[in-house]
Motif scaffolding. Structure first.
Motif, PDB file in Angstrom:
ATOM      1  N   GLY A  17      25.609  60.151 -15.818  1.00  0.00           N
ATOM      2  CA  GLY A  17      24.559  60.985 -15.278  1.00  0.00           C
ATOM      3  C   GLY A  17      24.963  62.404 -14.990  1.00  0.00           C
ATOM      4  N   ALA A  18      26.073  62.830 -15.456  1.00  0.00           N
ATOM      5  CA  ALA A  18      26.466  64.179 -15.107  1.00  0.00           C
ATOM      6  C   ALA A  18      26.900  64.932 -16.328  1.00  0.00           C
ATOM      7  CB  ALA A  18      27.636  64.138 -14.149  1.00  0.00           C
ATOM      8  N   GLU A 348      18.279  61.133  -9.373  1.00  0.00           N
ATOM      9  CA  GLU A 348      19.666  61.603  -9.276  1.00  0.00           C
ATOM     10  C   GLU A 348      19.611  63.072  -8.874  1.00  0.00           C
ATOM     11  OE1 GLU A 348      21.862  61.458 -12.928  1.00  0.00           O
ATOM     12  OE2 GLU A 348      23.637  62.318 -11.978  1.00  0.00           O
ATOM     13  N   TYR A 398      23.693  61.459  -3.671  1.00  0.00           N
ATOM     14  CA  TYR A 398      23.460  61.225  -5.102  1.00  0.00           C
ATOM     15  C   TYR A 398      21.977  60.958  -5.334  1.00  0.00           C
ATOM     16  CZ  TYR A 398      24.944  59.332  -9.734  1.00  0.00           C
ATOM     17  OH  TYR A 398      25.141  59.092 -11.066  1.00  0.00           O
TER      18      TYR A 398
HETATM   19 ZN   LIG Z   1      24.951  63.276 -10.662  1.00  0.00          ZN
END
Ligand SMILES: [Zn+2]
Length: 620
Positions: A17-18, A348, A398
């Motif tokens: 997710g990053a 997120e 988060y």
């Molecule tokens: Zn993240």
């Protein structure tokens, strides 16, 4: 990913997710049009970070907290994994959480590490941008030491990445950190190290951007390979090309545009978002925007515009957040409403808000369409400004939780992806508030701040004073070293009513206020002139999706008001719309529920440990 996925699969997805990417080009890059490294001259440019000052308020506080956190983070710890992998002396304690080399820790009696060093580049990027904002020599010196320290660990084959879980994911962030160190701190080594890293990394990357389905179909000894994010690489590579002039980056950027399975269908209006990983695919829109800016590719502009519209219309909550469980769902199935009883991992937040700010800023700069500013401020006030600050040990915020009974919690692992994007975004508040056009200035966000610029020998500034969105009044004071003709464009949000009032020096400007546009104030501005805007904010309701007409959020202007309660309360529409403002610092309202008595309705930014419902049930 679906709601039924295992915790283990979920963690892998969380890891994916990053990805960081650099902010859009700064004002000196206006000259880009003349240096032959971009094809398209876009109408609005961002100011240099240092030309915008944030005054007391939550945006300034988040910037300062993040700047201080990473300025004081131990450099040996940040560099440790790179030194360990290079066989160099590696003093300092482990960072912990996601950041360490994967292995068994006797100390913690547990497996640790997830994606070693993944966020190092983002911390360098955030510090470089913070230097551009603050001019802090201490910050610049730290960036220079980190870049030099990293360079010392980099061998010609980048062996660090041999057998590495997500090489594209981490390279993208290192790339961003290095080109930002060059751009904003004029680091003497960053570009050379960036080129060495880029030449070496190719051995660990596939031949093109791979969709997740394509990755799954390729055998790999580590199955988590399927979560690598090659499709986010082009934004930083195009910026590396613009900033260095090296064709190597241009060719590589083109190679990793995910045209076949993502941008081509999006450009044709086909919604291919469902079931994709949310943040990285929103982040990829910024790669499409750089393809438009650098190559003049209209197809990629269409892909980004269409993709963003699909995001807003089919994947977004009233807060502006999106992607429950980090995934996009199938439109028309009621997936957003269903998620409210299935997951607490609703959005997120630092990564999503970072990606959202970038794409809305690009689209606003290209189209001058005020709706992108509206979307940015929704995400600002309802998501990231309510995020808890990163702690000294890497404990981070988060997910925002929109579950029927939600709460604000810390993420279970230290130094996750969101610890990298949060400080980058907080620096980017400065370049998101005002934008410059050939004929004047755009006021995009309403927040206590000052912007200064020069034009034709005049020194000009605007100073905003406001408690918006907790107050409906915005004052803008004009300073000019001598009278100067230009246009001040002021965003009138789409939710605003036509009874909004815009005044210049106390005189109402007729016909200027049209919701969803920028009001244009063109005149010869004198020192001491003043603009006043009043945006009445009536209450309104928004349903979560068409399949759940009984699940609504209460909004006032850009703010979602969440019900503070241990279980989801029910209301009549009328009683919600008759909520009453409480005169307190939290910005609270109260409304009479059907089943739980009087309920406090509170903005996310003011929520602490109390349980809350983002959506409440309507009894007809
Ligand atoms: Zn993240």
């Amino acid at each position: 990913m679906d709601y039924g996925m295992s915790r283990r699969g979920f963690l892998k997805a969380a890891g994916a997710g990053a990805a960081g990417a650099a902010v859009s080009s700064s004002l000196p890059a206006l000259a880009q049009a003349g240096n032959g490294r971009t094809t398209v001259n876009i109408p609005l440019v961002v100011f240099p970070y240092g030309d915008v000052e944030l005054h007391d308020g939550p945006m300034k506080r988040q910037f300062e907290e993040n700047h201080a956190r990473f300025l004081h983070l131990d450099e040996d710890r940040m560099l440790k994994v790179f030194r360990q992998a290079a066989g160099l002396p590696a003093p300092g304690e482990d960072m912990g959480g996601w950041y360490d080399l994967t292995g068994f820790s006797l100390e913690q009696n547990d497996f640790h590490g997830f994606i070693a060093g993944h966020s190092f580049g983002q911390y360098v990027s955030a510090l470089a941008r913070a230097y551009a904002v603050s001019g802090s020599e201490e910050t610049r010196a730290k960036v220079n030491r980190l870049v030099k320290g990293y360079g010392e660990t980099l061998d010609p084959k980048a062996k660090f990445f041999a057998g590495y879980r997500l090489p594209a994911y981490t390279y993208d962030k290192l790339s961003c950190g290095l080109i930002d160190a060059h751009e904003y701190t004029h680091d003497p080594l960053a570009l050379e190290i960036h080129e060495r890293l880029t030449r070496a990394i190719s051995a660990y990357l596939p031949e093109k951007a791979l969709s997740r389905a394509e990755q799954r179909s390729r055998p790999h000894k580590d199955t988590s390979f399927t979560w690598d994010e090659t499709y986010t690489l082009p934004e930083n590579l195009f910026l590396a090309y613009q900033r260095s002039g090296k064709p190597l980056y241009l060719e590589m950027a083109k190679k990793f545009l995910e045209d076949d399975t993502y941008f081509n269908p999006l450009a044709e209006g086909n919604n291919v978002l469902p079931f994709e990983h949310a943040y990285s695919h929103v982040n990829a829109f910024s790669s499409a925007m750089q393809a438009y800016i650098t190559l003049g590719s209209e197809k990629h502009l269409r892909a980004a515009k269409n993709g963003f519209e699909m995001l807003q219309k089919t994947q977004s909550f009233a807060t502006g957040g999106w992607g429950p469980n980090e995934a996009f769902g199938e439109p028309g199935t009621g997936q957003l409403g269903d998620s409210l009883s299935l997951t607490h991992a609703s959005f997120e937040t630092p990564c999503g808000a970072y990606g959202h700010f970038k794409i809305t800023r690009y689209l606003l700069r290209v189209t001058k369409d005020a709706r992108y500013g509206d979307s940015m401020e929704r995400v600002l006030y309802n998501t990231i400004l309510g995020a808890r600050p990163i702690q000294a040990d890497g404990t981070s915020f988060y997910y925002s939780d929109y579950h029927n009974t939600g709460s604000k919690v810390w993420y279970k692992d230290k130094w996750p992806c969101c610890s990298g994007t949060f400080p980058q975004l907080a620096a980017d508040y400065h370049v998101s508030t005002y934008l410059r056009s050939h004929d004047g200035i755009y006021v995009n966000l309403f927040t206590p701040s000052r912007v200064k610029w020069t034009d034709g020998g005049s020194t000009l500034s605007l100073t905003q004073t406001t408690r918006y969105p907790f107050d409906s009044k915005i004052e803008i004071a004009v300073a000019a070293s001598r009278p100067h003709e230009h246009t001040v464009y002021v965003r009138i949000p789409s939710w605003a009513k036509t009874d909004s009032v815009l005044l210049v020096n106390g005189n109402r400007v007729p016909d200027a206020v049209e919701p969803g546009t920028f009001a244009a104030l063109r005149r010869t501005w004198n020192d001491g002139d003043r603009i006043d805007l009043e945006l009445p904010m009536p209450l309104r309701l928004e349903t979560v999706d068409a399949n759940h007409p009984d699940l609504v959020a209460l909004l006032q202007g850009p703010l979602v008001l969440m019900a503070v309660a241990d279980r989801q309360p029910s209301f009549s529409s009328l009683s919600l719309l008759r909520a009453r403002r409480v005169n307190n610092a939290a910005g609270d309202w109260v409304a009479d529920s059907e089943d739980c008595g009087q309920i406090t309705m509170r903005p996310f930014i003011s929520i602490d440990k109390e349980r809350y419902s983002t959506y409440v049930r309507i009894k007809s």
